[in-house]
Design an enzyme around this catalytic site. Structure first.
Site, mmCIF file in Angstrom:
data_model
loop_
_atom_site.group_PDB
_atom_site.id
_atom_site.type_symbol
_atom_site.label_atom_id
_atom_site.label_comp_id
_atom_site.label_asym_id
_atom_site.label_seq_id
_atom_site.Cartn_x
_atom_site.Cartn_y
_atom_site.Cartn_z
ATOM 1 N N ARG A 89 0.951 -0.992 0.155
ATOM 2 C CA ARG A 89 -0.047 -0.091 0.031
ATOM 3 C C ARG A 89 0.939 1.262 0.114
ATOM 4 N NH1 ARG A 89 -3.434 -0.547 4.768
ATOM 5 N NH2 ARG A 89 -4.802 -1.919 3.404
ATOM 6 N N ARG A 158 -2.273 6.204 9.823
ATOM 7 C CA ARG A 158 -2.333 5.755 8.332
ATOM 8 C C ARG A 158 -2.397 7.088 7.630
ATOM 9 N NH1 ARG A 158 -4.437 0.430 8.396
ATOM 10 N NH2 ARG A 158 -3.446 -0.612 10.046
ATOM 11 N N LYS A 221 -4.003 1.229 14.861
ATOM 12 C CA LYS A 221 -4.114 2.056 13.783
ATOM 13 C C LYS A 221 -4.669 3.324 14.095
ATOM 14 C CE LYS A 221 -7.948 -0.321 11.681
ATOM 15 N NZ LYS A 221 -8.423 -0.949 10.128
ATOM 16 N N LYS A 223 -6.650 6.859 12.243
ATOM 17 C CA LYS A 223 -6.855 7.545 10.976
ATOM 18 C C LYS A 223 -7.257 8.958 11.039
ATOM 19 C CE LYS A 223 -8.289 2.975 9.325
ATOM 20 N NZ LYS A 223 -9.330 2.193 8.361
ATOM 21 N N CYS A 442 -14.890 -3.920 -0.450
ATOM 22 C CA CYS A 442 -13.378 -4.260 0.026
ATOM 23 C C CYS A 442 -13.012 -5.290 -0.899
ATOM 24 C CB CYS A 442 -13.361 -4.490 1.514
ATOM 25 S SG CYS A 442 -14.138 -6.171 1.743
ATOM 26 N N CYS A 491 -13.627 -2.142 6.212
ATOM 27 C CA CYS A 491 -12.713 -1.483 5.661
ATOM 28 C C CYS A 491 -13.467 -0.353 4.405
ATOM 29 C CB CYS A 491 -11.752 -2.341 4.980
ATOM 30 S SG CYS A 491 -10.616 -3.244 5.940
#
Length: 577
Positions: A89, A158, A221, A223, A442, A491
């Site tokens: 990614r 992220r 994570k 965001k 996703c 996701c």
């Protein structure tokens, strides 16, 4: 970002002895700043995989180890190693990409990524099907055009999202500039990345350790996203930290700050749930980066490091209480947040087709179904975007809805760009209903190891069948948001769609109804663990009722609540009730 604070009560979790923390926390602490044995694993010619420990560490480098699940059983029967491959990614703040960078992405995808690129729901691209021996060449190729994969995955901040398009107006440009600066501030310094992928000698970096993240990074994570009303294209309420632009007469005045959003959940645990962010106040543009550091610092220091399933910021907010979290953020900032200011969202989707910015430049938004760029009969999407990149003088903008904007097209180039888009089947009018254009999925099978059911490969055919219902009920042109995920992790942000589906088993899904059209409300489960026939029957009933009795300007998500099909979800904790 600054070093970790020394408050004696900074966290009930970090105060625990390291041996009592979760296995992932111990792994990070003992990883030699994320080096592990990745270098040695990449050099091992006897396997297409790396070790289980290095698989987890690779996520911080923007890489997921996966295998082809379509081949898993057959290879097991033949007593062969799984068909290991990797997803890479790219870090791309706000989804901005130059034509030169796009041509390099295309080149790498054709050489090492199965001749396909995937546009993600966080405004970047993923390579799939990359073999272990090609990992370094892909990352070196990205470096040639000033791209990398740092913190695209892992327990860190992220890729930072931003409403598109920064060239529509000076307001969008100002917000994008702050989003890019926030990304630069939040990115880990990671000497391990440069050593492993760029060949730098150990100790060559001027920054030997992480000044903000320390040895254990974030609990999970984190965001961050910037939205520009009236379009909530980034689904700002799904972010751990969201900034909602406030403008007067086109001039940026500051941002409302929203905290505690997140989509992930587990079907096996009612204690996990999606949550929408709460707006806690307002900051001026010059305070945005300080706010990022303060909010991230609170989660770094107080997030749960004992139970990984409970480690996202949304749970920290609910456990500690919103007032406590806000007070702690303000303590770190050294000032109180101002009162939130009024704003209005009207949608969270894209508008395919042409629009013109305030500077007279043109922008063409192309619909890319589920974000998959490949060459198919009648839709040679990969070839088409390569052809456009070879002549385009502006930029590309990847949208949070898995689409792409050909941006900054001068008058002289508009006809040529439109001709190429038409020639290669890139224009949205070739794709049917408003539902399809507002749908997302996703990746799921065959590459995602977490997938329990199909998503990307299945949603187009399901939408085709739903379009038959829309045709009967005369709703083909009515925009309805629909999201599908192959597992509960969310996701594709399914829990804020008007129609949401999450995979439970092959061919089985939970059906959710009642999300807000512009992402302002969670949906609720309507049917559990059902197949296509039950899904279509339920949608035939609800869509038909909607067609007969909807009010002027009423959205489908609002209607199913008013009509009593589901109760409105008021809070994340209410989602599973």
């Amino acid at each position: 970002m600054s070093n970790q604070p020394t408050d004696p009560d900074r966290s009930r979790d970090l105060s625990q002895p390291i041996e009592k923390l979760s296995a992932d926390e111990r792994l990070k602490a003992a990883s030699d700043q994320l080096r592990g044995t990745i270098r040695e694993g990449l050099a091992d010619p006897l396997t297409g995989a790396v070790s289980e420990t290095d698989t987890k560490l690779l996520k911080f480098h923007g890489i997921y180890q996966q295998d082809d699940r379509d081949l898993r059983d057959e290879r097991r029967r033949q007593k062969l190693e799984a068909a290991f491959q990797f997803m890479i990614r790219v870090r791309m703040p706000g989804g901005v990409c130059t034509p030169t960078q796009w041509l390099k992405l295309d080149e790498l995808a054709r050489a090492s990524g199965g001749e396909t690129l995937r546009l993600t729901t966080r405004q970047t691209v993923q390579f799939h099907w990359v073999l272990k021996h090609d990992l370094r060449s892909v990352i070196e190729g990205l470096r040639e055009v000033q791209l990398d994969t740092i913190s695209a995955c892992g327990d860190d901040a992220r890729g930072v999202m931003c409403s598109v398009n920064p060239h529509l107006s000076p307001l969008h440009a100002a917000v994008y500039d702050l989003a890019h600066r926030a990304s630069d501030q939040a990115i880990p310094r990671m000497p391990a990345y440069r050593e492993i992928w760029y060949g730098e000698a150990p100790g060559q970096s001027a920054q030997p350790e992480e000044p903000f993240y320390g040895k254990t990074y974030m609990p999970r994570k984190f965001k961050i996203g910037f939205a520009v009303p009236p379009v909530n294209d980034i689904d700002v309420y799904s972010q751990d930290l969201g900034f909602i632009a406030i403008a007067e007469h086109g001039e940026l005045k500051g941002f409302n700050v929203a905290i505690g959003g997140g989509m992930g959940r587990s079907d096996q645990s009612a204690a996990t749930y999606p949550r929408l962010a709460d707006v806690i106040g307002f900051v001026t543009p010059d305070k945005v980066l300080a706010a990022c550091e303060a909010v991230m610092g609170v989660q770094r220091d107080y997030g749960d490091r004992l139970d990984r399933a409970h480690a996202r910021f949304k749970y920290t907010v609910d456990d500690r209480g919103l007032d406590w979290i806000k007070t702690e953020i303000e303590r770190r900032l050294g000032f109180a947040l101002d009162a939130a200011r009024p704003y209005v969202f009207i949608s969270n989707g894209d508008s395919p087709g042409w629009n013109t910015g305030e500077d007279g430049m043109h922008h063409l938004t192309l619909f890319v179904e589920n974000g998959r760029l490949s060459n198919r009969p009648g839709h040679a999407l990969l070839d088409g975007l390569r052809a456009i990149a070879r002549v385009h003088v502006g930029t590309f903008r990847l949208t949070p809805n898995q689409n792409i904007v050909i941006s900054q097209i001068p008058d002289a180039n508009r006809q040529q760009i439109e001709r190429l888009a038409e020639e290669y089947g890139l224009l949205a009018r070739a794709y049917g209903s408003a539902l399809r254009v507002n749908s997302m999925a996703c990746v799921a099978l065959p590459t995602c190891g977490l997938a329990m059911a199909e998503s990307e490969r299945y949603l187009p055919s399901l939408v085709t069948k739903i379009e038959g219902l829309l045709e009967v009920h005369r709703l083909m042109d009515v925009p309805i948001t629909m999201r599908m995920s192959g597992c509960p992790n969310g996701c594709s942000r399914p829990y804020i769609a008007e129609i949401g589906l999450s995979g439970r088993a092959p061919g089985k899904y939970n059906l959710y109804l009642g999300g807000g059209f512009h992402g302002e409300r969670l949906n609720r489960m309507y049917l559990e663990n059902v197949g296509e026939e039950a899904i279509l029957e339920a949608l035939d009933t609800t869509l038909g009722h909607f067609a007969r009795e909807r009010r002027e300007h009423e959205h489908f998500g609002d209607f199913v609540i008013r009509a009593g099909y589901v109760d409105a979800v008021r809070t994340g904790r209410d989602f599973n009730r």
